[in-house]
Design an enzyme around this catalytic site. Structure first.
Site, PDB file in Angstrom:
ATOM      1  N   HIS A  89      47.969  46.618  33.707  1.00 32.89           N
ATOM      2  CA  HIS A  89      47.378  47.844  33.308  1.00 32.89           C
ATOM      3  C   HIS A  89      47.929  48.572  32.039  1.00 32.89           C
ATOM      4  O   HIS A  89      47.967  49.572  31.932  1.00 32.89           O
ATOM      5  CB  HIS A  89      47.153  48.740  34.369  1.00 32.89           C
ATOM      6  CG  HIS A  89      46.311  48.264  35.281  1.00 32.89           C
ATOM      7  ND1 HIS A  89      45.016  48.658  35.549  1.00 32.89           N
ATOM      8  CD2 HIS A  89      46.660  47.664  36.761  1.00 32.89           C
ATOM      9  CE1 HIS A  89      44.456  48.086  36.630  1.00 32.89           C
ATOM     10  NE2 HIS A  89      45.467  47.578  37.369  1.00 32.89           N
ATOM     11  N   ASN A 162      40.255  51.286  41.184  1.00 28.33           N
ATOM     12  CA  ASN A 162      39.758  50.306  40.145  1.00 28.33           C
ATOM     13  C   ASN A 162      38.459  50.457  39.986  1.00 28.33           C
ATOM     14  O   ASN A 162      37.560  51.072  40.819  1.00 28.33           O
ATOM     15  CB  ASN A 162      40.265  48.787  40.669  1.00 28.33           C
ATOM     16  CG  ASN A 162      41.358  48.110  40.240  1.00 28.33           C
ATOM     17  OD1 ASN A 162      41.999  48.929  39.345  1.00 28.33           O
ATOM     18  ND2 ASN A 162      41.771  47.079  40.804  1.00 28.33           N
ATOM     19  N   TYR A 376      54.982  51.004  42.815  1.00 31.67           N
ATOM     20  CA  TYR A 376      54.548  51.891  41.482  1.00 31.67           C
ATOM     21  C   TYR A 376      55.563  52.801  41.056  1.00 31.67           C
ATOM     22  O   TYR A 376      56.090  52.762  39.955  1.00 31.67           O
ATOM     23  CB  TYR A 376      53.262  52.807  41.833  1.00 31.67           C
ATOM     24  CG  TYR A 376      52.079  52.118  41.820  1.00 31.67           C
ATOM     25  CD1 TYR A 376      51.739  51.071  42.834  1.00 31.67           C
ATOM     26  CD2 TYR A 376      50.997  52.258  40.598  1.00 31.67           C
ATOM     27  CE1 TYR A 376      50.700  50.098  42.584  1.00 31.67           C
ATOM     28  CE2 TYR A 376      49.942  51.215  40.848  1.00 31.67           C
ATOM     29  CZ  TYR A 376      49.743  50.439  41.737  1.00 31.67           C
ATOM     30  OH  TYR A 376      48.538  49.668  41.896  1.00 31.67           O
TER      31      TYR A 376
HETATM   32 FE1  HDE Z   1      48.322  48.076  40.696  1.00 33.79          FE
HETATM   33  N1  HDE Z   1      50.314  48.208  39.645  1.00 33.79           N
HETATM   34  N2  HDE Z   1      49.235  46.868  42.312  1.00 33.79           N
HETATM   35  N3  HDE Z   1      46.555  47.808  41.691  1.00 33.79           N
HETATM   36  N4  HDE Z   1      47.453  49.345  39.333  1.00 33.79           N
HETATM   37  C1  HDE Z   1      50.245  49.078  38.692  1.00 33.79           C
HETATM   38  O1  HDE Z   1      52.110  50.506  38.412  1.00 33.79           O
HETATM   39  C2  HDE Z   1      50.503  46.716  42.237  1.00 33.79           C
HETATM   40  C3  HDE Z   1      46.441  47.218  42.761  1.00 33.79           C
HETATM   41  C4  HDE Z   1      46.222  50.093  39.664  1.00 33.79           C
HETATM   42  O2  HDE Z   1      47.044  53.799  34.735  1.00 33.79           O
HETATM   43  C5  HDE Z   1      51.796  48.923  38.443  1.00 33.79           C
HETATM   44  O3  HDE Z   1      52.750  52.146  36.985  1.00 33.79           O
HETATM   45  C6  HDE Z   1      50.938  45.831  43.192  1.00 33.79           C
HETATM   46  C7  HDE Z   1      45.073  47.340  43.392  1.00 33.79           C
HETATM   47  C8  HDE Z   1      45.908  50.844  38.265  1.00 33.79           C
HETATM   48  O4  HDE Z   1      48.931  54.087  35.004  1.00 33.79           O
HETATM   49  C9  HDE Z   1      52.421  48.446  39.180  1.00 33.79           C
HETATM   50  C10 HDE Z   1      49.662  45.388  43.976  1.00 33.79           C
HETATM   51  C11 HDE Z   1      44.735  48.448  42.826  1.00 33.79           C
HETATM   52  C12 HDE Z   1      47.006  50.889  37.617  1.00 33.79           C
HETATM   53  C13 HDE Z   1      51.380  47.909  40.270  1.00 33.79           C
HETATM   54  C14 HDE Z   1      48.510  46.228  43.111  1.00 33.79           C
HETATM   55  C15 HDE Z   1      45.306  48.773  41.534  1.00 33.79           C
HETATM   56  C16 HDE Z   1      48.080  49.838  38.270  1.00 33.79           C
HETATM   57  C17 HDE Z   1      51.977  48.663  36.827  1.00 33.79           C
HETATM   58  C18 HDE Z   1      49.217  44.567  45.001  1.00 33.79           C
HETATM   59  C19 HDE Z   1      43.166  49.131  42.614  1.00 33.79           C
HETATM   60  C20 HDE Z   1      47.510  51.361  36.416  1.00 33.79           C
HETATM   61  C21 HDE Z   1      52.845  49.719  36.253  1.00 33.79           C
HETATM   62  C22 HDE Z   1      49.555  44.990  46.197  1.00 33.79           C
HETATM   63  C23 HDE Z   1      43.184  50.085  44.059  1.00 33.79           C
HETATM   64  C24 HDE Z   1      47.855  52.874  36.661  1.00 33.79           C
HETATM   65  C25 HDE Z   1      52.523  50.824  37.193  1.00 33.79           C
HETATM   66  C26 HDE Z   1      48.015  53.530  35.285  1.00 33.79           C
HETATM   67  C27 HDE Z   1      49.293  49.627  37.742  1.00 33.79           C
HETATM   68  C28 HDE Z   1      51.527  47.088  41.508  1.00 33.79           C
HETATM   69  C29 HDE Z   1      47.118  46.125  43.301  1.00 33.79           C
HETATM   70  C30 HDE Z   1      45.011  49.742  40.545  1.00 33.79           C
HETATM   71  C31 HDE Z   1      53.263  47.005  38.593  1.00 33.79           C
HETATM   72  C32 HDE Z   1      52.229  45.415  43.964  1.00 33.79           C
HETATM   73  C33 HDE Z   1      44.281  47.030  44.825  1.00 33.79           C
HETATM   74  C34 HDE Z   1      44.645  51.618  38.069  1.00 33.79           C
HETATM   75  O5  HDE Z   1      53.540  49.006  40.056  1.00 33.79           O
END
Ligand code: HDE
Length: 702
Positions: A89, A162, A376
């Protein structure tokens, strides 16, 4: 050795060992000095600066000296301007706004943000692509992040969702593998922002739990026309907690008031070249023009007992709860009405975390959500450099904050007093926990099996909902999914991966599998993949189809008016006014950016020129040309491409009588979407329709 000038202007020779400053020579002509009343430029420490063009040197041709605090202050800060981009993202845009509740959820929760009707809660929303780096193009095929921070009176609530309601995997343990497979292949460093390569399809074809999400990502949903025209989903099942500690499950949905609209693949590809910032610019322009992006927040509420009756597990993030089973209730509206003042400070530094909730809410034990809860904050600590990222203006709660956290890198607060611990007797007025106001966790009933790395058997059905999704769509949507699979798998070099993937599609829908196999040119239809469970026939959910749920509107869309020398001034004004009345953004495009002189002798300045503003950037086009000018343009490839693309991309085209020549030269048939400008109402109606649905009935896209 010639004469040089001293700082005070008196003559100085270079050999005298003094430092030198010039108001003449290189750089002097670019020096702009503060006028009375204008702020004086300073260093980061506040020292006023006398010369912002020349570093401090031992003579005009000498060495720069180390005590040049003006230069050192400037360059060392510059050298540190970048912070690590988000690992996923990374590419995003955001805006400020508010959320206003229209329907209280008081029977289910104590959260003020969900019970205080009519109160405007400030929000900051960030939209993003997942795969691409911060500098990648906006219109790639990808799921979009839809993250909202609510600055509530009880602390910040982050709804980090999402643009599709399900996810690839069931356990956070697989997230780094998924992302590594999706990102540029490590040996070659490409492709950027694209899933069309071997490692991605290798991984997903070995992980059948990804199938449902794959169909969403291959669908039109992965090509939004605008952030303001896409849905958002909380994805996980969360909990609401009432005053007595009872819990109700909740799923969150954002519904765009501007209706949904998506791009055709060919458009998306071309826009990536013509305007890589398409979505970012669109968001900013919508807000600047007062067409504030707006979404209804809707919830699905159900009990633990209801959840037991569903033919899927609500803890499994690869499943959705169809609206036909649990209807959506609209409870409020989010309006984004202010652009960020600084992209870095706000969009880049905003820090979301799905476990950031407020009293009256709780997380569920979805293993994906549990894994996110840690990841996060860990990401922010790395990205933003320390625990005090919560003090950054965009992250700072807008309610009173009292705690005993102290110190740390970049502490911006100055917490007063002797007491930084609790319990204490030395600070009787210091903060204490409150049973009444504090966040209460749901006493989740025992899931206390033996400790182990296990997955619930109910998570094993990977195909039924993928089939349900596919079968809920209309034919044009099917065609796009087939085309997307064929495009992606054609970029996969390893034939066995293509075949493995088609084997999965056979479990989802045999006609889909056969179409993809045929279009890939596979010599034989691969054998169906083994399914551990199912697939079962679930009732189709028509509400999943963008086509079926489309709301025709031109509000927030954008229309180009192509004009040139002698174009009819009255028509131009009338068409523009009629479109703007409907909330449509109008851009004037001319062969030259300086515009042209209209029929009434006035000069009309253009917003863009033909080369720079191709028709792919618009939802519909109007050709306001005299016959003479149309003839001139008909001889130019870029003008023909403007018209041909609009036609191929199924856009409504209005044309003044003179435009016929250009339409003919561009090979445009006069079908129901090519309309004389005199029939403006009809044009506006066509322009607001869902173009994709016409793909099969009228013209096929290029
Ligand atoms: Fe994320 N995700 N994600 N994700 N995600 C990140 O956090 C993570 C997942 C989503 O505009 C990271 O600050 C894991 C689902 C958005 O700043 C990180 C798993 C959904 C954004 C991270 C998921 C999301 C992130 C990267 C699996 C929808 C951007 C930097 C369990 C419900 C937020 C950060 C923004 C960002 C981890 C799966 C949505 C790496 C471990 C499911 C919208 O922490």
């Amino acid at each position: 050795m010639g004469l040089r000038e001293r700082k005070d202007g008196s003559a100085l020779t270079a050999g005298e060992g003094e430092t030198w400053s010039s108001t003449r020579g290189e750089g002097a002509e670019t020096q702009q000095l503060a006028r009375p009343g204008q702020p004086v430029l300073t260093t980061g420490d506040g020292m006023p600066i006398r010369d912002n063009q020349n570093s401090l040197r031992t003579g005009p041709r000498g060495f720069t000296v180390l005590d040049d605090q003006v230069y050192l202050d400037k360059i060392t800060h510059f050298d540190r301007e970048r912070i690590p981009e988000r690992v996923v993202h990374a590419r995003g845009a955001g805006a400020h706004g508010y959320f206003e509740l229209s329907h209280s959820l008081a029977p289910y929760t104590t959260a003020k943000v969900l019970t205080e009707v009519g109160v405007r809660v400030p929000v900051f929303a960030r939209f993003s692509t997942v795969a691409g780096a911060a500098g990648s193009a906006d219109t790639v095929r990808d799921v979009r992040g839809f993250a909202v921070k609510f600055y509530t009176s009880e602390g910040n609530w982050d709804l980090v969702g999402n643009s599709v309601p399900v996810f690839f995997i069931q356990d956070a343990m697989k997230f780094p593998d998924l992302v590594h497979a999706l990102k540029p292949e490590p040996d070659r460093g490409y492709p950027t922002a694209s899933s069309a390569h071997d490692t991605f399809w290798d991984f997903v074809s070995l992980m059948p739990e990804t199938m449902h999400m794959l169909l969403w990502v291959m669908s039109d949903r992965a090509l939004p026309r605008s952030f303001a025209m896409m849905e958002g989903f909380g994805v996980h099942t969360f909990r609401l907690i009432d005053a007595r500690g009872r819990s109700t499950f909740v799923k969150y949905h954002w519904r765009p008031v501007a209706g949904t609209q998506t791009l055709l693949w060919d458009e998306a590809v071309r826009i990536a070249g013509a305007d890589p910032d398409y979505h970012r610019r669109d968001l900013r322009e919508l807000i600047e023009s007062g067409l504030y992006p707006t979404w209804d927040l809707a919830v699905q509420l159900f009990t633990d007992a209801d959840a037991e009756t569903f033919p899927f597990d609500i803890l499994d993030a690869t499943k959705l709860v169809p609206e036909e089973i649990v209807p959506l209730q609209v409870i409020g509206r989010m309006v984004l009405d202010a652009n960020p003042s600084n992209h870095f400070a706000e969009v880049e530094q905003v820090a979301f975390c799905p476990s950031r909730i407020v009293p009256g809410m709780d997380l569920g034990n979805d293993p994906l959500l549990q894994g996110r809860a840690l990841s996060y904050t860990d990401s922010q600590l790395h990205r933003l450099g320390g625990a005090n990222f919560r003090q950054l203006p965009v992250n700072r709660p807008r309610c009173p904050v009292h705690h005993f956290q102290r110190d740390g890198r970049f502490q911006a607060d100055v917490p007063a007093g002797r007491v930084a611990y609790e319990p204490n007797s030395l600070g009787p007025g210091s903060a204490r926990a409150s049973e009444e106001r504090g966040q209460r966790s749901h006493a989740t009933s025992s899931h206390d099996g033996a400790r182990g790395r296990e997955r619930e058997a109910s998570f094993a059905d990977h195909y039924s909902q993928a089939r349900m999704f596919y079968r809920s769509l209309v034919e044009a949507e099917h065609r796009h999914i087939i085309d997307a699979f064929v495009f992606e798998l054609s970029h996969v070099e390893t034939v066995a991966i293509r075949e493995r993937m088609v084997g999965h599609l056979r479990q989802i829908d045999d006609r889909l599998a056969r179409a993809v196999s045929g279009d890939l040119g596979l010599p034989h239809l691969p054998a169906a993949a083994d399914a551990i469970v199912g697939p079962y026939e679930l009732e189709p959910s028509p509400s999943l189809s963008l086509h079926r749920t489309a709301v025709p509107t031109v509000r927030s869309r954008s229309v180009a008016i192509l004009f040139s020398e002698g174009s009819d001034a009255r028509t131009l004004i009338a068409v523009r006014a009629a479109l703007e009345l409907q909330g449509t953004r109008v851009k004037l495009v001319a062969p030259k950016i300086g515009g042209a002189v209209l029929s009434d002798g006035t000069r009309c300045v253009a917003d863009g020129h033909l080369d720079g503003m191709p028709s792919v950037l618009f939802d519909a086009v109007v050709l306001l040309l005299t016959e003479e000018e149309a003839r001139v343009l008909a001889a130019q490839a870029k003008a023909r491409a403007f018209v041909q693309d609009a036609f191929a991309h199924l856009k409504a085209i209005a044309y003044a009588p003179g435009g016929d020549v250009l339409l003919d030269a561009s090979g445009v048939e006069r079908d129901a979407f090519v309309i004389p400008v005199a029939r403006l109402d009809e044009f506006i109606q066509r322009a607001g329709g869902r173009r994709q649905e016409r793909a099969l009935t009228t013209r096929r896209t290029a």
